[in-house]
Design an enzyme around this catalytic site. Structure first.
Site, PDB file in Angstrom:
ATOM      1  CG  ASN A 151      21.336  26.608  58.974  1.00 25.82           C
ATOM      2  OD1 ASN A 151      20.896  27.404  58.145  1.00 25.82           O
ATOM      3  ND2 ASN A 151      20.609  25.628  59.470  1.00 25.82           N
ATOM      4  CD  GLU A 154      10.768  26.150  54.174  1.00 28.74           C
ATOM      5  OE1 GLU A 154      10.936  25.343  55.107  1.00 28.74           O
ATOM      6  OE2 GLU A 154      10.016  25.924  53.220  1.00 28.74           O
ATOM      7  CB  CYS A 198      15.935  23.858  60.228  1.00 29.95           C
ATOM      8  SG  CYS A 198      16.070  23.378  58.502  1.00 29.95           S
ATOM      9  CD  GLU A 200      12.521  27.779  50.674  1.00 26.22           C
ATOM     10  OE1 GLU A 200      13.415  27.148  51.270  1.00 26.22           O
ATOM     11  OE2 GLU A 200      12.584  29.010  50.457  1.00 26.22           O
TER      12      GLU A 200
END
Ligand code: NAD
Length: 487
Positions: A161, A260, A294, A468
């Site tokens: 994505n 993640e 997300c 991150e």
């Protein structure tokens, strides 16, 4: 790798990579077709790496490791900075490549390239600021010196994505920390990853420091790499289901994991919110990448006093979006990644409608070529419909009504996920109070976009482990070493 059809008309030939990238060499191959989701046509074919190829990539990363970790931080920094610069120079071609293979609209693709490149710039800066620590023990017995060392060979797995940003968000801190890496991009969108590896080569990344491979068998290939004792880190971005399996696999060799994973972001609008600001924010939080994010707002909880106006405004805005191939200049909402993704969205919407929801716009997939699902708003959605529990990953905005603050917090937390949340209210005290009550790693207050390379990105609950970006992102690729010193 072979390129076909329209891709050669769009993409810069300099970015046409040759195949698996192992130890600084390009190895031609085929086996994985890459599709244009706007048409279903094949854009290109990339190599299908086997377990042996992956282990050769580990060999290459191991061969380059000692020299790279000994490379002065300033030099590592300058290579990352050049890579940032090259991405900026090739921004338009990279954006076109992303629009072609992922389907997202060009403004989103351009935004992704800028965001992705920023991770190289940010970690070029952080490479020279790796923290250490010096303390006296409370008893006075000795001194505590803490160093941070590169964790070692890192396997990086990324989703389709954000084909550029999910890779740079891992490669940037890993290289800054002094680690060598093997990147396995998603098979749906490998062209961007290979194009970026080309630019990395040009930026002066030494052979073996970054290796890239695509495979049809991600489980076998990844498990083999995790079983190799030289691999010390797995940094994964993808679905919670795959993440759970990888955590179990990594446990066998006690590999450090950063995860993640999926999200199910609540978007809370209180009566006192600025309606237009809330609608603007809702469109960004929902429709960036046509909902394939997300952090995408997955559940709109709107207080009773503003509910109807919000539904009306959101319906108008969603209905006005122009759909089309991502690479057409006028497009605001591109196709979904696959037909399977369209089917999943359709199932969730159909089920919600069966349970009493009403589509005020959209509500069924588009007929014809390409994988298109139209912008959709659902009202009157029961809070126990599957669409409230699952990631929609598409341009569908289910709206739920609430009365009290306590109810909004309870609904927001009624999920196994905890990645992102949004609150719109004119009362900052309330925003902070509600924010404290929501189980989430990230919170947008009167803002529909939170991603920023300088901020820690990540989730709580089953949305992930670790962060991150930001100042802490580099530590995911480092181990603390404590020296007990007496003098
Ligand atoms: P996915 O989990 O299907 O795939 C992600 C990556 O894992 C791909 O490269 C895939 O090839 C690989 N993979 C699949 N099965 C594997 C296995 N058994 N072993 C090793 N690798 C395997 O996810 P996706 O559909 O590509 O991406 C969408 C998901 O990613 C959504 O759930 C989304 O929320 C999540 N996501 C999370 C973040 C975040 O930062 N938290 C960012 C983007 C996407």
């Amino acid at each position: 790798m072979t390129f076909q059809g329209q891709i050669s008309g769009y993409a810069d030939p300099a970015l046409h990579a040759q195949g698996l990238y192992i130890g600084g060499r390009w190895e031609a191959g085929t086996g994985i077709p890459v599709y244009n989701p706007a048409t279903g046509d094949i854009l290109a074919e990339v190599p299908d790496a086997a377990v042996d190829d992956a282990l050769r990539a580990v060999d290459a990363a191991a061969a380059a490791a000692a020299k790279w970790r000994a490379t002065p931080p300033r030099q590592r920094s300058e290579i990352l900075r050049r890579w940032y610069q090259l991405m900026a120079e090739h921004a338009e071609e990279l954006a076109m490549l992303i629009a072609l293979e992922n389907g997202k609209a060009l403004p989103d693709a351009r935004g992704e390239v800028a965001y992705a490149a920023e991770f190289f710039r940010w970690y070029a800066e952080e490479a020279t600021r790796i923290p250490g620590e010096f303390r006296h023990t409370p008893s006075g017995s000795h001194q505590i010196l803490v160093d941070h060392e590169p964790i070692g060979i890192s396997v990086l797995i990324t989703p389709w994505n954000f084909p550029a940003a999910m890779a740079t968000r891992k490669i940037g801190p890993a290289l800054a920390a002094g680690c060598t890496v093997i990147l396995k991009p998603a098979s749906e969108t490998p062209l961007t990853a290979y194009a970026m590896a080309r630019l990395g080569e040009e930026a002066g990344v030494p052979a073996g420091v970054v290796n890239v491979l695509t495979t049809r068998n991600p489980a076998a290939v990844t498990n083999a790499m995790l079983a190799d004792p030289r691999v010390r880190k797995l940094s994964f971005t993808g679905s919670t289901g795959v993440g759970r399996g990888l955590l179990a696999e990594a446990a066998k060799t006690v590999v450090s994991c950063s995860m993640e994973l999926g999200g199910n972001a609540p978007f809370l609008v209180f009566d006192d919110a600025d309606l237009n600001a809330a609608l603007d924010g809702a469109m960004v939080a929902k429709m960036r990448n046509a909902g394939e994010a997300c952090t995408a707002a997955n559940r709109f909880y709107v207080q009773a006093g503003i509910h109807d106006a919000f539904v009306k405004g959101l319906t108008e805005r969603m209905a006005n979006l122009k759909m089309g191939p991502g690479y057409d200049a006028a497009t605001q909402c591109g196709p979904m990644i696959t037909q399977k993704a369209v089917r999943k969205i359709d199932q969730l919407v159909t089920d919600a409608i069966k349970l009493g929801a009403r589509a005020t716009t959209g509500g069924a997939p588009l007929e014809g070529t390409g994988y298109f699902y139209p912008p959709t708003v659902l009202e009157n959605v029961p809070v126990d419909a599957a669409i409230a529990a699952e990631e929609i990953f598409g341009p569908v905005a289910p709206v739920y009504r609430f009365e009290t603050e306590a109810e909004a917090i309870q609904l927001a937390n009624d999920t196994e996920y905890g990645l992102a949340a949004y609150i719109y209210t004119a009362d900052l005290k309330r925003a902070m109070r509600v924010g404290k009550g929501i189980e989430t790693g990230m919170l947008g207050i009167n803002r529909g976009l939170m991603s920023d390379p300088a901020a820690p990105f990540g989730g709580v609950k089953q949305s992930g482990l670790g962060r991150e970006g930001g100042v802490t992102g580099i530590l995911e690729f480092m181990e603390a070493k404590y020296y007990a010193v007496e003098f």
